[in-house]
Write a protein that holds these residues in place. Structure first.
Motif, mmCIF file in Angstrom:
data_model
loop_
_atom_site.group_PDB
_atom_site.id
_atom_site.type_symbol
_atom_site.label_atom_id
_atom_site.label_comp_id
_atom_site.label_asym_id
_atom_site.label_seq_id
_atom_site.Cartn_x
_atom_site.Cartn_y
_atom_site.Cartn_z
ATOM 1 N N ASN A 35 -11.333 -60.409 0.248
ATOM 2 C CA ASN A 35 -11.479 -60.675 1.703
ATOM 3 C C ASN A 35 -10.825 -61.837 1.859
ATOM 4 O OD1 ASN A 35 -12.896 -58.999 3.301
ATOM 5 N ND2 ASN A 35 -14.492 -58.952 1.468
ATOM 6 N N PHE A 36 -10.692 -62.791 0.754
ATOM 7 C CA PHE A 36 -10.387 -64.350 1.267
ATOM 8 C C PHE A 36 -8.267 -63.688 1.222
ATOM 9 C CE2 PHE A 36 -14.327 -66.575 0.787
ATOM 10 C CZ PHE A 36 -14.542 -66.507 1.792
ATOM 11 N N THR A 37 -8.123 -63.165 -0.020
ATOM 12 C CA THR A 37 -6.770 -62.591 0.347
ATOM 13 C C THR A 37 -5.978 -62.272 1.574
ATOM 14 O OG1 THR A 37 -8.034 -62.425 -2.358
ATOM 15 C CG2 THR A 37 -5.454 -61.049 -1.626
ATOM 16 N N MET A 38 -6.990 -61.658 1.639
ATOM 17 C CA MET A 38 -6.543 -60.214 2.877
ATOM 18 C C MET A 38 -6.652 -61.785 4.279
ATOM 19 S SD MET A 38 -8.256 -59.797 6.185
ATOM 20 C CE MET A 38 -10.064 -59.127 5.784
ATOM 21 N N LEU A 39 -7.598 -62.879 4.682
ATOM 22 C CA LEU A 39 -7.775 -63.390 5.645
ATOM 23 C C LEU A 39 -6.098 -64.654 5.000
ATOM 24 C CD1 LEU A 39 -11.785 -64.350 5.868
ATOM 25 C CD2 LEU A 39 -10.023 -63.041 7.616
ATOM 26 N N ALA A 40 -5.978 -65.261 3.859
ATOM 27 C CA ALA A 40 -4.781 -65.459 3.556
ATOM 28 C C ALA A 40 -3.950 -64.914 4.216
ATOM 29 C CB ALA A 40 -4.359 -65.405 2.041
ATOM 30 N N ILE A 41 -3.308 -63.187 4.227
ATOM 31 C CA ILE A 41 -2.625 -62.828 4.219
ATOM 32 C C ILE A 41 -2.322 -63.203 6.416
ATOM 33 C CG2 ILE A 41 -1.210 -60.827 4.477
ATOM 34 C CD1 ILE A 41 -2.599 -60.463 2.510
ATOM 35 N N GLY A 42 -3.259 -63.392 6.651
ATOM 36 C CA GLY A 42 -3.426 -62.976 7.790
ATOM 37 C C GLY A 42 -3.375 -64.376 8.766
ATOM 38 N N VAL A 43 -3.447 -65.683 7.920
ATOM 39 C CA VAL A 43 -3.314 -66.541 8.053
ATOM 40 C C VAL A 43 -1.056 -67.043 7.580
ATOM 41 C CG1 VAL A 43 -2.358 -69.659 7.589
ATOM 42 C CG2 VAL A 43 -4.636 -68.025 7.611
ATOM 43 N N ASP A 53 6.828 -57.299 9.018
ATOM 44 C CA ASP A 53 5.871 -57.667 7.319
ATOM 45 C C ASP A 53 4.203 -58.611 7.086
ATOM 46 O OD1 ASP A 53 7.823 -56.081 6.770
ATOM 47 O OD2 ASP A 53 9.050 -57.802 5.830
ATOM 48 N N ALA A 54 4.877 -59.106 7.580
ATOM 49 C CA ALA A 54 3.152 -59.932 7.390
ATOM 50 C C ALA A 54 2.415 -59.452 8.524
ATOM 51 C CB ALA A 54 3.041 -61.436 8.562
ATOM 52 N N VAL A 55 1.841 -59.193 9.653
ATOM 53 C CA VAL A 55 1.332 -57.688 10.272
ATOM 54 C C VAL A 55 0.864 -56.551 9.344
ATOM 55 C CG1 VAL A 55 0.772 -57.039 12.279
ATOM 56 C CG2 VAL A 55 1.398 -59.457 12.826
ATOM 57 N N LEU A 60 -2.453 -53.719 6.873
ATOM 58 C CA LEU A 60 -3.159 -52.980 5.210
ATOM 59 C C LEU A 60 -3.968 -53.559 4.471
ATOM 60 C CD1 LEU A 60 0.311 -51.634 4.215
ATOM 61 C CD2 LEU A 60 -1.515 -49.930 5.524
ATOM 62 N N GLY A 61 -4.241 -54.828 4.457
ATOM 63 C CA GLY A 61 -5.291 -55.565 4.324
ATOM 64 C C GLY A 61 -6.656 -55.202 4.913
ATOM 65 N N MET A 62 -6.818 -55.404 5.658
ATOM 66 C CA MET A 62 -7.898 -55.201 6.610
ATOM 67 C C MET A 62 -8.342 -54.023 6.149
ATOM 68 S SD MET A 62 -9.513 -57.776 8.907
ATOM 69 C CE MET A 62 -9.920 -57.225 9.786
ATOM 70 N N VAL A 63 -7.596 -52.077 5.566
ATOM 71 C CA VAL A 63 -7.832 -50.921 5.432
ATOM 72 C C VAL A 63 -8.286 -51.486 4.805
ATOM 73 C CG1 VAL A 63 -7.295 -48.855 5.199
ATOM 74 C CG2 VAL A 63 -6.549 -50.115 7.190
ATOM 75 N N PRO A 106 -12.549 -52.721 12.176
ATOM 76 C CA PRO A 106 -12.382 -51.777 12.812
ATOM 77 C C PRO A 106 -11.568 -51.386 13.838
ATOM 78 C CG PRO A 106 -13.918 -50.230 11.793
ATOM 79 C CD PRO A 106 -14.168 -52.001 11.437
ATOM 80 N N VAL A 107 -12.298 -52.561 14.650
ATOM 81 C CA VAL A 107 -11.585 -52.597 16.155
ATOM 82 C C VAL A 107 -10.460 -54.281 15.425
ATOM 83 C CG1 VAL A 107 -12.594 -54.417 18.080
ATOM 84 C CG2 VAL A 107 -13.963 -52.898 17.269
ATOM 85 N N SER A 108 -10.341 -54.338 14.630
ATOM 86 C CA SER A 108 -9.703 -55.689 14.009
ATOM 87 C C SER A 108 -8.111 -55.197 13.959
ATOM 88 C CB SER A 108 -10.201 -56.786 13.224
ATOM 89 O OG SER A 108 -11.263 -57.479 13.890
ATOM 90 N N CYS A 109 -8.622 -53.960 13.330
ATOM 91 C CA CYS A 109 -7.707 -53.246 13.007
ATOM 92 C C CYS A 109 -6.783 -52.281 14.152
ATOM 93 C CB CYS A 109 -7.651 -52.407 11.721
ATOM 94 S SG CYS A 109 -8.259 -52.674 10.252
#
Length: 149
Positions: A35-43, A53-55, A60-63, A106-109
């Protein structure tokens, strides 16, 4: 009906907070790392406002974390049944925040996908085998090109 604009910073902040609270009592380190890796990609997606690509990587990280969170809940939830009464309240809070985070993903996705489309992303999958690169490299197409010369 128009879809309301949700800020990417708000999505990352809410999921960060729910992940921190979810890690308080019972989740393993693999839950936190994912989860923190996915959030780092969000940053990264926040920092580069024009990056498609970042978005897409954040989406994809969220999924992927939706699937891994379900697996974590299934494997590690029964472990905490033998907790003391004082720790049981912390466990319940942590479980509740983890489940709330999973329900919000899923809402965030959906909102992240809208941001992906706003940034110009268009995810098309081409299954046309006649125009694909592999079909152009077959021996038939090489022979037909050879015969022309």
């Amino acid at each position: 009906m128009e879809i309301p604009a949700i800020n990417l910073k708000a999505i990352v902040l809410v999921h960060w907070l729910l992940t921190v609270w979810g890690c308080m009592a019972w989740m393993p380190s693999s839950y936190a790392w994912g989860n923190f890796t996915m959030l780092a990609i969000g940053v990264w997606a926040i920092a580069q406002r024009d990056s498609i690509d970042a978005v897409l990587m954040f989406l994809l990280g969220m999924v992927v974390t939706i699937v891994t969170d379900i697996i974590h809940f299934g494997i590690f939830y029964p472990v905490a049944e033998s907790l003391a009464e004082r720790n049981r309240d912390t466990f319940r809070f942590s479980v509740g925040m983890s489940i709330l985070g999973l329900l919000l993903k899923p809402v965030s996705c959906f909102f992240v996908y809208q941001m992906y489309r706003e940034r110009g992303g268009d995810y098309n999958v081409n299954f046309d085998l006649e125009t694909s690169v592999d079909s152009r490299c077959t021996s038939d197409s090489a022979d037909s090109n050879f015969r022309r010369y």
